[in-house]
Design a protein around this motif. Structure first.
Motif, PDB file in Angstrom:
ATOM      1  N   THR A  30     105.743  -5.645 -23.982  1.00  0.00           N
ATOM      2  CA  THR A  30     104.484  -6.412 -24.423  1.00  0.00           C
ATOM      3  C   THR A  30     104.045  -6.114 -25.646  1.00  0.00           C
ATOM      4  OG1 THR A  30     103.974  -6.619 -21.846  1.00  0.00           O
ATOM      5  CG2 THR A  30     102.420  -7.429 -23.674  1.00  0.00           C
ATOM      6  N   LYS A  43     103.434 -11.482 -26.497  1.00  0.00           N
ATOM      7  CA  LYS A  43     104.480 -11.938 -26.501  1.00  0.00           C
ATOM      8  C   LYS A  43     105.316 -10.809 -25.477  1.00  0.00           C
ATOM      9  CE  LYS A  43     104.670 -16.000 -28.795  1.00  0.00           C
ATOM     10  NZ  LYS A  43     105.685 -16.823 -29.311  1.00  0.00           N
ATOM     11  N   TYR A  44     106.571 -11.138 -24.965  1.00  0.00           N
ATOM     12  CA  TYR A  44     107.520 -10.338 -24.196  1.00  0.00           C
ATOM     13  C   TYR A  44     108.810 -10.342 -24.876  1.00  0.00           C
ATOM     14  CZ  TYR A  44     103.861 -10.774 -20.760  1.00  0.00           C
ATOM     15  OH  TYR A  44     102.568 -10.719 -20.066  1.00  0.00           O
ATOM     16  N   ILE A  58     112.535 -13.530 -27.033  1.00  0.00           N
ATOM     17  CA  ILE A  58     111.031 -13.212 -27.146  1.00  0.00           C
ATOM     18  C   ILE A  58     110.340 -14.556 -26.372  1.00  0.00           C
ATOM     19  CG2 ILE A  58     109.204 -13.332 -28.626  1.00  0.00           C
ATOM     20  CD1 ILE A  58     110.997 -12.329 -31.031  1.00  0.00           C
ATOM     21  N   ALA A  60     106.552 -16.191 -24.659  1.00  0.00           N
ATOM     22  CA  ALA A  60     105.341 -16.458 -24.395  1.00  0.00           C
ATOM     23  C   ALA A  60     104.633 -15.643 -23.102  1.00  0.00           C
ATOM     24  CB  ALA A  60     104.819 -17.615 -24.788  1.00  0.00           C
ATOM     25  N   CYS A  61     105.542 -15.930 -22.078  1.00  0.00           N
ATOM     26  CA  CYS A  61     105.146 -15.365 -20.829  1.00  0.00           C
ATOM     27  C   CYS A  61     106.172 -14.621 -20.045  1.00  0.00           C
ATOM     28  CB  CYS A  61     104.264 -16.385 -19.729  1.00  0.00           C
ATOM     29  SG  CYS A  61     105.226 -17.726 -19.464  1.00  0.00           S
ATOM     30  N   PRO A  66     112.485 -17.839 -23.368  1.00  0.00           N
ATOM     31  CA  PRO A  66     112.392 -17.295 -24.360  1.00  0.00           C
ATOM     32  C   PRO A  66     113.251 -17.951 -25.568  1.00  0.00           C
ATOM     33  CG  PRO A  66     114.117 -16.278 -22.911  1.00  0.00           C
ATOM     34  CD  PRO A  66     113.554 -17.431 -22.168  1.00  0.00           C
ATOM     35  N   TYR A 121     104.122  -8.348 -34.830  1.00  0.00           N
ATOM     36  CA  TYR A 121     104.309  -8.120 -33.365  1.00  0.00           C
ATOM     37  C   TYR A 121     104.327  -6.698 -33.166  1.00  0.00           C
ATOM     38  CZ  TYR A 121     105.891 -13.053 -33.594  1.00  0.00           C
ATOM     39  OH  TYR A 121     106.099 -14.230 -34.103  1.00  0.00           O
TER      40      TYR A 121
END
Length: 145
Positions: A30, A43-44, A58, A60-61, A66, A121
């Protein structure tokens, strides 16, 4: 003796730069954002390989679709950091072991510092707090020189 130490330090620095340009699954996790994107502050990131292509995903959840970024081997080796790119024109550059910078160059730009979009990030919230758009620009200037 001095020559031996210099040679060892030189070889060690080459090894470190080779490691930093070669992404691993340690990227996964994360990340906190400098600027929220569509109301999302985290972001993941997930690094992996699909059909022999190294990819950074990448999202958002965890359930979200992604964005996919292809690893750029030649650019990564040249810059000494991991570099990813996608078809929409977004570049992702490894900033350090736990952080990345994403940029999109303005379509009519004449230099790498004319961004249409940029963000930072990091897995480490304290790094996000001290980051700024000016520091992102300075980082891009440094690696593009």
């Amino acid at each position: 003796m001095k020559l031996t130490i210099n040679i060892i330090l030189f070889l060690f620095s080459i090894q470190l730069s080779a490691q930093s340009s070669n992404p691993t699954e340690s990227i996964n996790g994360t990340y906190h954002l400098l600027e929220a994107e569509r109301g999302v502050n985290t972001k993941y990131f997930e690094f992996g390989e699909h059909n022999a292509v190294k990819l950074l995903l990448i999202a958002a959840c965890k359930q979200c679709v992604p964005g996919s970024y292809k690893y750029q081997k030649e650019a990564s080796e040249e810059l000494g950091i991991a570099v990813f790119y996608n078809a929409t024109g977004l570049y992702v550059f490894q900033y350090d072991e736990e952080s990345f910078v994403m940029i999109m160059i303005h379509p009519k730009a004449e230099s790498w510092t004319d961004f249409y979009f940029s963000n930072f990030y990091s897995k480490n919230k304290s790094k996000v707090v001290v980051m700024s758009k000016e520091k992102i620009k300075a980082f891009i200037i440094k690696i593009s020189s």
